[in-house]
Write an enzyme that holds these catalytic residues in place. Structure first.
Site, short mmCIF file in Angstrom:
data_model
loop_
_atom_site.label_atom_id
_atom_site.label_comp_id
_atom_site.label_asym_id
_atom_site.label_seq_id
_atom_site.Cartn_x
_atom_site.Cartn_y
_atom_site.Cartn_z
N GLU A 49 36.47 46.81 49.03
CA GLU A 49 37.72 46.88 48.26
C GLU A 49 38.89 47.23 49.16
O GLU A 49 38.76 48.09 50.05
CB GLU A 49 37.55 47.93 47.15
CG GLU A 49 38.26 47.61 45.87
CD GLU A 49 37.74 46.34 45.19
OE1 GLU A 49 38.26 45.24 45.49
OE2 GLU A 49 36.82 46.45 44.36
N GLY B 92 45.22 42.94 32.80
CA GLY B 92 45.40 44.27 33.39
C GLY B 92 44.11 45.03 33.58
O GLY B 92 44.11 46.23 33.84
N ALA B 93 42.97 44.35 33.47
CA ALA B 93 41.69 45.05 33.60
C ALA B 93 41.14 44.94 35.02
O ALA B 93 40.04 45.38 35.31
CB ALA B 93 40.67 44.48 32.61
N SER C 239 41.38 39.88 37.63
CA SER C 239 42.11 38.77 38.26
C SER C 239 42.47 37.63 37.32
O SER C 239 42.25 36.45 37.64
CB SER C 239 41.33 38.22 39.44
OG SER C 239 41.19 39.21 40.38
N SER D 53 45.45 36.75 36.68
CA SER D 53 46.57 36.00 37.26
C SER D 53 46.06 34.99 38.29
O SER D 53 46.50 33.83 38.30
CB SER D 53 47.61 36.93 37.86
OG SER D 53 47.05 37.70 38.88
N ASP E 230 40.74 37.27 45.34
CA ASP E 230 40.69 36.88 43.92
C ASP E 230 40.69 35.37 43.76
O ASP E 230 39.89 34.79 43.01
CB ASP E 230 41.87 37.48 43.16
CG ASP E 230 41.95 38.99 43.32
OD1 ASP E 230 40.96 39.58 43.79
OD2 ASP E 230 43.00 39.57 42.98
C1 GLA Z 1 43.66 43.05 44.11
C2 GLA Z 1 44.15 42.01 45.11
C3 GLA Z 1 43.04 41.59 46.06
C4 GLA Z 1 42.35 42.79 46.70
C5 GLA Z 1 42.00 43.82 45.63
C6 GLA Z 1 41.48 45.10 46.25
O1 GLA Z 1 42.71 42.48 43.27
O2 GLA Z 1 44.66 40.89 44.46
O3 GLA Z 1 43.54 40.73 47.05
O4 GLA Z 1 43.13 43.33 47.72
O5 GLA Z 1 43.10 44.14 44.81
O6 GLA Z 1 40.31 44.86 46.93
#
Ligand code: GLA
Length: 423
Positions: free
Chosen positions: A31, A133-134, A137, A139, A183
């Site tokens: 992460e 917002g969870a 991803s 978006s 993402d």
């Molecule tokens: C968000 C960003 C990703 C990544 C994560 C953290 O989801 O869009 O690119 O950096 O946070 O790992």
């Protein structure tokens, strides 16, 4: 319930040329290291965004967000960030195709006629079931769905990796979040029952079968999203860049965080900090400089540790040692919470509450942080009871409802074939 195809027909009075489905993602481990040239281990999930699309000829993009009941029209020329957030995920990727000089992905959409075709506009309906917002991803899933659909509709011949990079650029330019590639990459490249190890330096990737057997991947959703999330995200990136630069001054052969050892982090950044985070040297008396030095040190320490941790976790996955894998998830959480400081009380509470449960192999906050979900590997037979107990505890401690999703790992972005009902 009406399909997206029939809703498109109802809105625009003709049939959509195609429907594309693009999933949300989880990330098992790795992460906040995609933008730090580390490794990530995401997978596409059974929550998705769907778009139905058809060509226009008047230079306009007609967009309908079915779940929100909103419709917006934007001309294809002079595209710029829009006041309505969801619109940016659509026009951001259109801008990437129309203005290739903006996309720094060295993509040659040199077939001028195709661009002209796209500049003539299109109609699009969009809907989905990824909770907003969870941290799943939604978006990126919108951006990937739209770009994939444009690629098909206008025959742009883009590869999935090019699309991922363009969608990432779109997010930077139109949504203002300097996100990494994970993402978009995961949404496009997902494969059923497989996690993908992405080397965020070379962009090489490897699929790992996820044999969870008696275990499930369970997401617990804090149902909160702090407003600071995107500005803090951008700040973390800057702090890491700052740390990298300091280390490179002393060790000029270092190119990225991949080349840095913990000793080098200590050597370059911890010189003035003792174990209780107080400054040893008087020369950094200025409070702001002090705070910043401590933060940069902590961020870099986490990044270097996490890069190593993912490499070891992948070995656990390969040998099927899910106990060891789960332990590393807990370690990642501690790092994200204490060193990288992107957690929040609700996420910490959820991880802490399951940390001594023998039926939970691993748990940690997932995604950007400051809210969203924790990802947990839980014994199937214990999921119901753990969820029940945790929901009650969470409700009592945080005065909020807990949401939970048992996820399955699915294929990435694809065209959805039209199903013909046989009567
Ligand atoms: C968000 C960003 C990703 C990544 C994560 C953290 O989801 O869009 O690119 O950096 O946070 O790992």
């Amino acid at each position: 319930m009406l399909t997206i195809r029939s809703q498109f027909t109802n809105h625009f009075n003709y049939n959509a040329a195609l429907v594309v489905k693009s999933p949300g993602r989880i990330n098992l481990i790795g992460e906040h290291i995609d933008y730090n040239h580390g490794f990530v281990l995401p997978a596409a999930i059974d929550k998705f965004i769907e778009v139905a699309i058809g060509k226009r000829s008047d230079g306009a993009i007609h967009m309908v967000a079915l779940d929100l009941g909103e419709a917006i029209i934007v001309p294809t020329h002079n595209l710029a960030p829009h006041a309505t957030a969801w619109v940016n995920y659509i026009i951001g990727v259109v801008d990437q195709v129309l203005n290739t000089e903006n996309n720094n992905v060295s993509i040659e959409i040199n077939l001028v006629s195709k661009r002209e075709d796209l500049a003539a506009g299109f109609d699009i309906c969009i809907q989905g079931n990824i909770p907003l917002g969870a941290g799943l991803s939604s978006s990126a899933a919108v951006e990937c769905a739209v770009l994939f659909a444009l690629n098909e509709l206008y025959d742009l011949s883009l590869t999935k990796m090019q699309m991922a990079l363009m969608a990432q650029n779109a997010e930077h330019k139109f949504a203002g979040v300097n996100c990494g590639l994970m993402d978009m990459f995961a949404s496009l490249h997902g494969q059923k029952n497989k996690a993908i190890l992405l080397d965020c330096d070379s962009l090489a990737f490897t699929y790992y079968p996820l044999a969870l057997n008696d275990y499930s991947i369970v997401l617990f959703d804090t149902q909160i999203k702090h407003a600071l999330a995107s500005s803090e995200y951008n700040t973390r990136r800057l702090e890491c860049e700052q740390g990298l630069k300091i280390i490179q001054e002393k060790y000029p052969t270092v190119k990225t965080f991949r080349d840095i050892s913990l000793e080098q982090v200590e050597d370059c950044l911890a010189f003035s900090i003792n174990s209780t985070n107080e400054m040893k040297e008087d020369k950094l008396q200025d409070k702001t400089t002090k705070d910043n030095t401590i933060k940069v040190y902590q961020r870099c320490k986490y990044v270097v540790e996490e890069i190593k941790r993912v490499q070891l976790a992948v070995q656990d996955l390969a040998t099927g040692d899910m106990q060891a894998f789960g332990k590393k998830m807990f370690e990642t959480h501690t790092g994200l919470s204490k060193l990288y400081e992107v957690s929040c009380p609700e996420l910490d509470f959820l991880v802490e509450s399951v940390s001594n449960n023998e039926n939970v192999l691993g748990a940690r906050m997932m995604g950007g942080g400051f809210g969203g979900c924790t990802i947990n590997i839980i014994k199937k037979t214990a999921v119901e009871e753990i969820t029940k107990e945790l929901s009650a505890k969470y409700n009592q401690a945080m005065h909020k409802e807990l949401a939970m999703y048992i996820t399955s790992i699915e294929d990435g972005t694809h065209v959805e074939e039209e199903t013909h009902l046989v009567v």
